[in-house]
Design an enzyme around this catalytic site. Structure first.
Site, short mmCIF file in Angstrom:
data_model
loop_
_atom_site.label_atom_id
_atom_site.label_comp_id
_atom_site.label_asym_id
_atom_site.label_seq_id
_atom_site.Cartn_x
_atom_site.Cartn_y
_atom_site.Cartn_z
N HIS A 1 10.18 7.09 2.18
CA HIS A 1 10.36 8.57 1.87
C HIS A 1 9.04 9.37 1.94
O HIS A 1 8.22 9.06 1.17
CB HIS A 1 10.76 8.29 0.19
CG HIS A 1 12.04 7.62 -0.28
ND1 HIS A 1 13.17 8.17 -0.22
CD2 HIS A 1 11.85 6.32 -0.50
CE1 HIS A 1 13.98 7.21 -0.67
NE2 HIS A 1 13.38 6.06 -0.59
N ASN B 1 16.42 11.96 0.95
CA ASN B 1 16.67 12.60 -0.42
C ASN B 1 15.24 13.42 -0.58
O ASN B 1 14.65 13.21 -1.43
CB ASN B 1 16.50 11.36 -1.42
CG ASN B 1 15.45 10.48 -1.35
OD1 ASN B 1 14.68 10.17 -0.36
ND2 ASN B 1 14.82 10.09 -2.77
N HIS C 1 22.45 2.56 -1.00
CA HIS C 1 21.85 2.34 -2.31
C HIS C 1 23.02 1.85 -3.38
O HIS C 1 23.70 2.49 -3.86
CB HIS C 1 21.03 3.50 -2.75
CG HIS C 1 20.18 3.44 -4.15
ND1 HIS C 1 18.92 3.51 -4.14
CD2 HIS C 1 20.56 2.96 -5.44
CE1 HIS C 1 18.65 3.20 -5.49
NE2 HIS C 1 19.60 2.80 -6.33
N ASP D 1 10.68 0.68 0.96
CA ASP D 1 11.12 1.81 0.10
C ASP D 1 9.72 2.67 -0.37
O ASP D 1 9.78 2.89 -1.62
CB ASP D 1 11.99 1.45 -1.15
CG ASP D 1 12.80 2.04 -1.80
OD1 ASP D 1 12.67 3.34 -1.39
OD2 ASP D 1 13.02 1.88 -3.09
N HIS E 1 4.84 8.80 -5.29
CA HIS E 1 4.79 9.74 -6.55
C HIS E 1 3.20 9.57 -7.00
O HIS E 1 2.58 8.41 -7.03
CB HIS E 1 5.55 9.25 -7.76
CG HIS E 1 7.05 9.33 -7.43
ND1 HIS E 1 7.87 10.58 -7.13
CD2 HIS E 1 7.70 8.24 -7.15
CE1 HIS E 1 9.03 10.06 -6.73
NE2 HIS E 1 9.07 8.83 -6.93
C1 NCD Z 1 13.17 6.54 -4.50
C2 NCD Z 1 12.19 7.92 -4.33
O1 NCD Z 1 11.46 8.23 -4.81
O2 NCD Z 1 12.50 8.76 -3.35
N1 NCD Z 1 12.90 6.07 -5.67
C3 NCD Z 1 13.37 4.71 -5.86
O3 NCD Z 1 12.81 4.40 -7.05
N2 NCD Z 1 13.37 3.81 -5.13
C4 NCD Z 1 14.48 7.07 -4.48
C5 NCD Z 1 15.53 5.84 -3.86
O4 NCD Z 1 15.57 5.08 -2.60
O5 NCD Z 1 16.19 5.23 -4.73
ZN ZN Z 2 14.59 4.49 -1.26
#
Ligand code: NCD
Ligand code: ZN
Length: 438
Positions: A61, A93, A175, A303, A307
């Protein structure tokens, strides 16, 4: 004269490890030989090291568009390259989510020439954008959120899943946490103090929500003989179901944080380990390692969900779910090789060959003649401590901070060009969008 020769390395092929030279010209592997005797513009001595296919992280992401303060394609791809990842597949997303052909084109423009690594894009499914899906080309696949996670993408109707499966042109990544189940547990725990227990997140998003979703989606995919890839499996129960449906068209992935941490880890990490699907029990992590060894788990993907620490250290309700991981995915797996948990050939399959195969990425994922020279040189004896301050991801932290890992990439090559060597970037950005076979 050829451009580059990697000399005397232990070359990691899909079917075994053999010592030799890898010869590269115009970005492509043109010869693999026990000893290359001609001259070359550049020679890298790989004695004692391994020549490994560049890692393709199939689930990241990068936060463009929407949250460039958390990560962008430059910082995210630098983190990737320094960790031996030469390509990645980016999730939709974003803010706003990538759910129309036009938004995907805008995202492509925003990324432009900003990536050091190669990349591809997933497209987000909603209950009313199947027509948009039918207009797309050159994407990694369609991402379906069956349960809500970070961002607001969700597919609630079976009819949507059936339409996507019957269209069948692109791989579908799911997911798999059932929204109905998540809502059931959310209301059961409504009013409880999320601070009362460290493992609260794992309790409100229990294994049965993942189990229900996996079972449901695999039945539907089977009906349409569709390709479906279950993202981040976390439990023994999911693996049992997947084993029953397993075929070339039914694949799954696991993420390093689910392999390393279990619910006892919340004690130390608190909400920093809040992630969807949640961290599970020790037994589940053991089941994941068994799933890797017996081939049920096809790929490891990070993944990478950056943040900032001030967001992660907020109280449970405000803390966004997700942990970063693109920079550490390869060292975590190399350390596992050194600990005897998995062998290096399998790691090459999990991190390069299978992601390229499942998502139909052209000319990538293997050390083979005429394949692109996206490669990593590994020092399997090098020990380093993962340290937040030294990371290149913009979010500047890792759940693996403080861990000593043995086995690290030392040189990263993209398209035949040495990009990163001995801790430094030594060449300009040359990341390109992947070509996907249709
Ligand atoms: C992901 C995100 O922060 O974009 N967060 C996560 O907990 N894995 C979103 C996702 O892929 O579920
Ligand atoms: Zn993800």
């Amino acid at each position: 004269m050829v451009d580059l020769v990697l000399k005397k390395g232990r070359i990691v092929f899909p079917d075994g490890i053999r010592e030799g030279d890898v010869v590269i010209e115009r970005g492509v592997i043109v010869e693999i030989t026990p000893e290359y005797k001609e001259e070359a513009k550049r020679v890298i001595d790989c004695t004692g090291k391994y020549i490994f296919p560049g890692v393709i992280d199939a689930h990241v992401h990068m936060r463009i568009p929407g949250s460039p303060y958390k990560e962008d394609f430059t910082t995210g791809s630098m983190a990737a390259i320094s960790g031996g990842v030469t390509g990645f597949l980016d999730m939709p997303n974003n803010i706003p989510p990538i759910i129309s052909k036009k938004m995907l084109a805008e995202k492509r423009d925003l990324v432009g020439d900003n990536s050091f690594a190669n990349y591809g894009f997933f497209f987000g499914a909603t209950d009313d954008n199947v027509d948009e899906i039918k207009r797309l080309s050159n994407i990694a696949g369609i991402k379906v959120y069956m349960g809500q996670s970070t961002g607001n993408l969700i597919v609630r109707k079976d009819e949507t899943l059936e339409n996507i499966f019957s269209y069948g042109k692109f791989p579908v990544v799911v997911h798999a946490e059932s929204q109905e189940c998540l809502e059931r547990f959310a209301s059961e725990y409504a009013g409880e103090d999320s601070r009362a227990r460290a493992d609260y997140h794992s309790v409100v998003r229990p294994p049965e929500c993942a189990r229900e979703a996996v079972k449901h989606v695999l039945h539907l995919a089977k009906k349409y003989n569709a390709s479906v890839h279950i993202a981040h499996v976390t439990t023994a129960e999911e693996l049992d179901i997947i084993r029953k449906f397993k075929s070339e068209k039914v694949t799954c992935e696991a993420a390093p944080h689910h392999l390393i941490f279990d619910t006892t880890s919340y004690e130390k990490f608190s909400n920093r380990l809040k992630v969807n699907p949640p961290i599970r029990s020790k037994e589940d992590t053991e089941a994941l390692w068994a799933g890797i060894t017996d081939g049920t788990i096809d790929i490891i993907a990070s993944d990478h969900a950056p943040h900032l620490l001030n967001e992660k250290d907020a109280p449970y309700e405000e803390c966004p779910a997700g942990v970063p991981g693109i920079e550490t995915i390869l060292p975590i797996m190399l350390d596992a090789v050194n600990r005897g948990l998995v062998d290096l050939e399998r790691v090459a399959k999990l991190l390069a060959e299978k992601p390229a195969k499942i998502f139909n990425i052209k000319n990538k994922g293997k050390i083979e003649l005429q394949y692109d020279a996206d490669l990593v040189i590994l020092d399997m004896d090098l020990e380093k401590i993962v340290t937040n301050d030294k990371l290149l991801t913009k979010c500047a932290w890792s759940p693996f901070n403080g861990m000593t890992l043995k086995g690290w990439p030392v040189t990263t090559i993209v398209g035949g060009e040495v990009i990163y060597d001995d801790g430094k970037f030594v060449s300009a950005k040359r990341g390109r969008e992947f070509n996907f076979e249709e």
